[in-house]
Motif scaffolding. Structure first.
Motif: not given
Length: 832
Positions: A380-385, A435-437, A367-375
């Motif tokens: 934005f959160n994204s996970t691939f499994l 999964n992206n949200y 699994s690869l996960g990313l969370t990034h605060k745009l402000t």
């Protein structure tokens, strides 16, 4: 020359003094609002890469802090981030400064994705990421979410999910496989609707229980959680949260040995990989071997699970998780008893496996996960499994019939001989989930909003190359075979006694040694079968969720649109796509009556398409069938006690499900697997769960459930299973487990724990089977003794102290699943 040496020597000797005048160490303690020490709090010097984390007593130590006005950031999951500005000056009385702080609890500032590991170290877990896909305090989620933490797993000496479900209300084992009943509805490991890893769909085994070697906690999300996860089992789903990297260095190695030649070895290493602590790692290793208490059911497993977190700044976080799991063993098809006798007529140790049977499984999750605060308010959160499962199987098992049994009439067969079959199968499944949200926090007047908008995609494939060969049934005079015994219809080959010969030798319960012996499979007549054509299922889900807070009221609104596709005869000339859609709503309300008491209510709908194996073979199963639809009504109370060290949840619920598949009634001759869609099933119940600390050295975990789950509407409303309690669902069940550690006196560091769990009687597989059985209720007593010497803990677990013979579940007299008799395990754990 001597002058130069003297000069540089003087500078060298004065350097520490000069450096000390410009920097100084900072030490202190971090506590919560009740004065309790906090573990794992991140302490960062603002504008620099310097950081530290508090230990289990709440202490931290930052070295070489520059003199002058400095700002320190204290942050921890579940607490408000504290920014503290102080004047850093030399301390005339020592070599360091002191700064003690207290953090206030606040759910809204939790990390939005579980990148860094859980800081709590008790039976209580404060927050969940899977209940709302946002970091939310469990008490503020309008739904029942139960959990078992790694501390419980360690204390109970558990190694699989099956070992710990007794701690959760309303959950029971359906079999000894990766197979459970939750609130009266079945969920199995080989279907993505019942098993999650870190909130993502995962491909797992049905035959083997899921390992806990790298698991932080196991969560049970009750009810049809389809509004967030798409197709989901009506009773709930099981989410395994893997261990994440920690900010502090921590190493643990343990070795366990016990009954039936059991040996388990685990290692857990975590900490930062660089000085700035922007790169963290965790490595979990596990090896298990056991002969098992069941004949020929030994197994070996290996787990390798590295995890990495990269935190380049306060706005961005990356996570990589890998899990490799390998099992060598056999499929345990359960205990078979005499057809005219009870469950106690055959030892629970007896299995029908042959010596040369085997099951080899490989599971891989990346699994690869990313969370990034745009402000500050938008992230934005994204996970691939990528999840895969491979199976290599050779087995002998029951053919669901006694020798010469005609149809469902058990009295026509030989009650001591079991009709057998041999199975050879190789297959590989691959599941890709994406999964992206977006999370957006904002206020409109007095209303606080947490808005979530997301898109999910998953794809499940059985890869090309799958093959299955089955040998079984009776030998016919024309050189073929049949699984049916009907002398009026078929002409059988006969033995010297005039009895029909079988393709695979029957298993004589009076002569198990011959039945368990090595079998020469080259003499069997095999026929291809099973699901060997490549398959594919895909789903697109678009969803929106709004969490509103107005003073003491919190409202949750969710809506999901699901687009599900099932490819029949995938990549064949006659490929056909069956599309199913669903609009899935969710509404929840939480009212905070006091600081310690929240009331909640929820209503949601669920959706679960039929599986590809059933849909792809209408001649065998019937259909194609409509999806399963469900609906949940639930209300309850969530409370905290003893300065929020102990939490409790009590709830009442009703679940209504439509379109479940059951064996056709009346049976159709020649089509034993034909299914029908039952009109309606209903589950009503009450649950109570509590977990946490009564005192810092006294932990407790308890649960109780009453569940009335039955079929309430059928085609005729007079079928055999109409109105019966659903399979493997006890009407009453409960558990209590408590641990106490002596902290003073002669017995300091000595601890002990004791537990009791019980279930009432359960039905086996209901329906048209003539040999359905009832499994008696039971109560088990377990205990543990601990002793800690510095960094070493000795632990002895004694399970089923009273040696109670019991069955955790099953189908019928041919396949029942006993629980383990009395056993002991000794563990040595070293932390460094």
């Amino acid at each position: 020359m001597q002058k130069h040496l003297f000069f540089w020597g003087l500078i060298f000797l004065c350097f520490p003094f000069l450096y000390a005048q410009k920097t100084i160490d900072l030490r202190g303690k971090v506590t919560d609002e009740n004065g309790e020490p906090l573990l794992g709090v991140s302490v960062i010097l603002k504008g620099s890469l310097k950081g530290a984390a508090t230990d289990e007593k709440g202490f931290y130590w930052l070295q070489h802090i520059p003199l002058g006005k400095q700002t320190f950031i204290f942050s921890s999951i579940g607490y408000q981030t504290l920014s503290k500005e102080i004047e850093v000056m030399p301390n005339p009385s020592g070599t360091h400064l002191h700064l003690n702080v207290s953090l206030q609890e606040e759910a809204e500032v939790l990390q939005e994705v579980e990148i860094i590991g859980r800081k709590e170290s008790s039976y209580k877990n404060t927050s969940s990421f899977s209940g709302t896909k946002t970091a939310t305090a469990i008490r503020d989620i309008p739904q029942t979410i139960n959990y078992v933490t790694k501390e419980v797993i360690l204390d109970q000496g558990a190694s699989t999910v099956n070992d710990i479900v007794k701690n959760v209300s309303g959950v029971s084992q359906y079999t000894t496989y990766n197979d459970f009943s939750i609130r009266g509805f079945r969920t199995t490991g080989n279907r993505g609707s019942g098993n999650l890893i870190n909130g993502m769909r995962a491909q797992t085994s049905l035959w083997s229980a899921s390992s806990l070697a790298n698991i932080e906690r196991v969560e049970v999300i009750k009810g049809p959680a389809a509004a967030l996860f798409g197709n989901a089992s009506p009773g709930g789903l099981i989410n395994r949260v893997t261990k994440k990297p920690l900010l502090e260095r921590q190493h643990t190695v343990s070795v366990n040995t016990g009954s039936w030649g059991t040996l388990k070895s685990y290692a857990d290493f975590t900490g930062p990989l660089n000085e700035s602590k922007s790169l963290l790692y965790r490595l979990n290793l596990g090896y298990e071997t056991t002969d098992g208490y069941r004949d020929l059911q030994g197994r070996n497993t290996l787990t390798i699970a590295p995890s990495f977190s990269f935190i380049p700044n306060e706005k961005t976080r990356f996570n990589i998780d890998l899990t490799y799991y390998r099992l060598d063993g056999k499929v345990d098809r359960g205990q078979t008893i005499f057809g005219d006798a009870d469950l106690y007529s055959v030892p629970i140790t007896r299995s029908l496996s042959a010596t040369n049977d085997f099951l080899r499984e490989t599971q891989m999750n990346i699994s690869l996960g990313l969370t990034h605060k745009l402000t500050d308010n938008l992230s934005f959160n994204s996970t691939f499994l990528s999840s895969s499962y491979s199976e290599d199987l050779q087995e002998h098992n029951q053919a669901n019939s006694y020798y010469m049994q005609q149809g469902n009439n058990i009295n026509t067969g030989d009650p001591s001989k079991i009709l057998m079959q041999a199975l050879l199968r190789q297959r590989t499944f691959r599941n890709n989930s994406f999964n992206n949200y977006f999370n957006y926090n904002f206020n409109t007047g007095i209303v606080k909003h947490t808005l979530l908008v997301g898109y999910d995609y998953f794809q499940i494939n059985q890869l090309p190359g799958a093959s299955q060969l089955t040998a079984g049934g009776y030998l016919l005079a024309d050189g073929t075979t049949t699984t049916t015994y009907n002398p009026r219809r078929f002409t059988y080959l006969l033995d010297n006694n005039g009895k029909p010969r079988t393709n695979v030798a029957v298993f004589d319960l009076n002569n198990p040694h011959t039945g368990n012996a090595m079998k020469d499979i080259s003499k069997y007549i095999f026929e291809p079968g099973g699901r060997t054509i490549p398959t594919q299922q895909t789903s697109h889900g678009i969803y929106v969720q709004e969490q509103l807070e107005i003073s003491m009221v919190k409202l949750l609104l969710g809506l999901r649109k699901e687009f599900f596709k099932d490819y029949l005869n995938y990549k064949q000339s006659n490929e056909k796509i069956i599309e199913q859609q669903a609009l899935i709503p969710r509404v929840g309300l939480v009212i905070s009556a006091t600081d310690n008491i929240n009331f909640y209510s929820t209503w949601m709908k669920g959706f679960e398409p039929q599986d590809a194996a059933t849909q792809s073979d209408p001649d065998r199963y019937g259909g194609p069938f409509d999806p399963v639809y469900s609906e949940l009504f639930e209300t309850g109370i969530k409370t905290d006690w003893f300065n929020k060290r102990l939490s409790a949840t009590a709830s009442v619920f009703k679940i209504i499900q439509q379109n479940s598949l059951y064996p056709a009634s009346p049976a159709v001759p020649g089509k034993p697997d034909l299914k029908m869609q039952i009109g309606e099933e209903e589950s009503n119940g009450f649950e109570l769960d509590l977990a946490g600390e009564i005192a810092p050295n006294w932990n407790i975990l308890a649960s109780y459930a009453y569940i009335d789950a039955r079929i309430t509407k059928t085609a005729q409303n007079n079928e055999k299973d109409f109105g019966m309690q659903r399979p493997s669902t006890p009407r009453h069940s409960g558990n209590i487990w408590t641990k106490y550690i002596i902290t003073n006196g002669f017995f300091k560091h000595l601890g002990f724990g004791v537990g009791y769990n019980f279930v009432t009687e359960r039905f086996g597989q209901v329906g048209r089977r003539a040999n359905t059985t009832i499994y008696p209720g039971y109560g088990l007593v377990n205990a543990v003794l601990y002793y800690k010497i510095r960094q070493i803990q000795l632990q002895a677990n004694l399970n089923n102290i009273l040696n109670k013979t019991h069955w955790v579940g099953g189908y019928d007299k041919l396949r029942s699943f006993p629980g383990a008799p009395r056993n002991v395990n000794v563990t040595v754990t070293y932390k460094f």
